[in-house]
Design a protein around this motif. Structure first.
Motif, mmCIF file in Angstrom:
data_model
loop_
_atom_site.group_PDB
_atom_site.id
_atom_site.type_symbol
_atom_site.label_atom_id
_atom_site.label_comp_id
_atom_site.label_asym_id
_atom_site.label_seq_id
_atom_site.Cartn_x
_atom_site.Cartn_y
_atom_site.Cartn_z
ATOM 1 N N THR A 222 -64.685 -29.386 12.306
ATOM 2 C CA THR A 222 -64.727 -30.552 11.409
ATOM 3 C C THR A 222 -65.436 -31.707 12.099
ATOM 4 N N ARG A 223 -65.322 -31.777 13.432
ATOM 5 C CA ARG A 223 -66.144 -32.725 14.196
ATOM 6 C C ARG A 223 -66.443 -32.104 15.553
ATOM 7 N N ASP A 224 -67.678 -32.324 16.014
ATOM 8 C CA ASP A 224 -68.076 -31.780 17.302
ATOM 9 C C ASP A 224 -68.604 -32.907 18.180
ATOM 10 N N ALA A 236 -62.274 -31.198 3.305
ATOM 11 C CA ALA A 236 -63.482 -30.939 2.512
ATOM 12 C C ALA A 236 -64.498 -30.130 3.318
ATOM 13 N N ILE A 237 -64.601 -30.426 4.619
ATOM 14 C CA ILE A 237 -65.527 -29.667 5.468
ATOM 15 C C ILE A 237 -65.092 -28.194 5.513
ATOM 16 N N ALA A 241 -67.139 -24.941 3.898
ATOM 17 C CA ALA A 241 -67.499 -23.812 4.775
ATOM 18 C C ALA A 241 -66.790 -22.530 4.340
ATOM 19 N N LYS A 242 -66.024 -22.601 3.247
ATOM 20 C CA LYS A 242 -65.229 -21.472 2.760
ATOM 21 C C LYS A 242 -64.324 -20.919 3.862
ATOM 22 N N ALA A 243 -63.624 -21.835 4.507
ATOM 23 C CA ALA A 243 -62.770 -21.447 5.633
ATOM 24 C C ALA A 243 -61.631 -20.552 5.169
ATOM 25 N N ASP A 244 -61.289 -19.585 6.027
ATOM 26 C CA ASP A 244 -60.154 -18.697 5.779
ATOM 27 C C ASP A 244 -58.880 -19.225 6.438
ATOM 28 N N VAL A 347 -53.917 -33.157 6.272
ATOM 29 C CA VAL A 347 -54.934 -32.149 6.612
ATOM 30 C C VAL A 347 -54.457 -30.718 6.343
ATOM 31 N N LEU A 348 -53.155 -30.546 6.112
ATOM 32 C CA LEU A 348 -52.625 -29.192 5.867
ATOM 33 C C LEU A 348 -52.500 -28.871 4.380
#
Ligand SMILES: [Zn+2]
Length: 406
Positions: A222-224, A236-237, A241-244, A347-348
């Motif tokens: 989400t941040r690097d 939203a990120i 990214a269609k995160a699992d 965030v959860l």
């Protein structure tokens, strides 16, 4: 009818006996009248805050009608051209308005479901189209109070087909890694001046590299860098990214410096319920959950049931995942709590992405602050999370993923 003396089971036995003992008798009946096109092969029940829910797995779209009977109160659902296959009726959840569920044959080819009730209630029925790795499901909600709820009948499009993996390529499972805080938000601060935002970015990057090196997994950060992102921006990120999976990494402070140990959090049920209300209020979200299945063609009832089912499953998976990560972390450091904690962290709140928050240690504890700064400890925390991911997916890698083929 059910009201007369013969029970559905007697009827069914009788039918089976007639068909089973004499081919001559069988020949008198047109096969299409006997062979049901649809069948139910599983039923699950659960008690929700406001209603008892039954979910029937069906092998395709079907026609049904429902009506109520008094003395004693019952809700009857007739499923046209349907039979039960190896159906095990689950016991009624405690505190339910339902006394029991009976299943029998009606008019030879229809399946009749009878819910025996403690009080007369209006059921809500929804036929869900395939989605989220599931086939058609008939959902029957029986409210606990006498509040009148809508009786909705949603006929799914018979033309719509379940998604089938056609290509030879299998997708990677996307793991979203969310280092907490950043930029103008330093997070917690240690006695030696260590900032949480830097520590969790370090751990996040180590986890990213491990995930990238692991077969079947792909990391998304989400941040690097040391930048500020809103909480909703983080989910939203992950969504884009269609995160699992979603893993937020923190190392927070407590007013007592002796507080120590790592912990793992999931969303609380209250957080999930309030989030459901928020999602339903925002129509833009509707097309967005349950594996991206669009529900814009369906009514609000279908939307709310889908969201509800998705959230329940996601929370279940989040808890399972959290337990696995907690177990791994417990091997490398002291735990602040031996149980998975639950709280309403924003965030959860993704309704369809299993999400956890890892408190890697207390930065406010001078001893732990020193450990958090070491490469060794950062690697141990990252490795524990990766091991948790691997045991989680070893148990349930989704079909169509590279991971499932390993
Ligand atoms: Zn934090």
């Amino acid at each position: 009818m059910f009201d007369n003396s013969s029970s559905p089971w007697d009827r069914r036995k009788f039918l089976g006996a007639v068909l089973g003992t004499s081919s001559a008798v069988f020949g008198l009946v047109a096969p299409e009248k006997v062979l049901a096109a649809r069948f139910i092969d599983a039923v699950q029940t659960s008690r929700q805050p406001d209603y008892t829910r039954y979910v029937f797995n069906v092998n395709g779209p079907l026609d049904y009608k429902t009506f109520s009977l008094d003395n004693p109160p019952r809700v009857v659902v007739d499923l046209t051209g349907t039979e039960a296959q190896h159906l095990e009726i689950p016991s009624v959840p405690a505190g339910s308005v339902v006394n029991g569920l009976r299943v029998g044959i009606q008019d030879g080819t229809n399946l009749r479901l009878v819910f025996d009730l403690k009080a007369a209630v209006k059921p809500r029925l929804v036929l869900l189209p395939p989605g989220g790795g599931m086939g058609y499901r008939l959902v029957v909600d029986l409210p606990h109070d006498k509040a009148v709820t809508l009786v909705a009948k949603e006929t799914a499009d018979p033309e719509s087909k379940p998604k089938i993996q056609t290509g030879r390529t299998f997708r990677e499972l996307v793991v979203a890694i969310d280092p907490g805080h950043g930029g103008k938000d330093p997070g917690a601060m240690g006695h030696r001046g260590t900032k949480e935002k830097h520590i969790v970015l370090d751990i996040g990057r180590r986890l990213r590299d491990m995930v990238a090196a692991a077969p079947g997994l792909r990391p998304v950060m989400t941040r690097d860098s040391d930048r500020f992102i809103h909480l909703r921006g983080r989910t939203a990120i992950a969504r884009n990214a269609k995160a699992d999976l979603f893993i937020s990494v923190h190392s927070d402070a407590f007013r007592v410096t002796s507080a120590r140990g790592a912990s793992v959090f999931c969303l609380s049920q209250h957080g999930a319920t309030s989030e459901a209300a928020r999602w339903m209020a925002n129509r833009e979200n509707e097309a967005d959950f349950v594996g991206g299945a669009s529900i814009s063609d369906h009514d609000q009832d279908v939307a709310s049931v889908l969201l509800d089912l998705s959230q329940t499953k996601t929370l279940e998976n989040s808890l399972d995942f959290a337990h696995r990560v907690l177990g791994q972390i417990g091997d490398v450091t002291d735990l602040h709590s031996k149980r998975v904690q639950q709280a309403g962290f924003v965030v959860l709140k993704s309704p369809d992405i299993p999400s956890i928050l890892v408190e890697s240690a207390f930065i406010s504890n001078p001893e732990e602050e020193a450990r958090l700064r070491t490469v060794k400890y950062q690697n141990e925390i990252a490795r524990s999370i990766l091991d948790g991911i691997n045991t989680y997916y070893a148990a349930r890698a989704p079909e169509g993923t590279h991971y499932a083929m390993l």
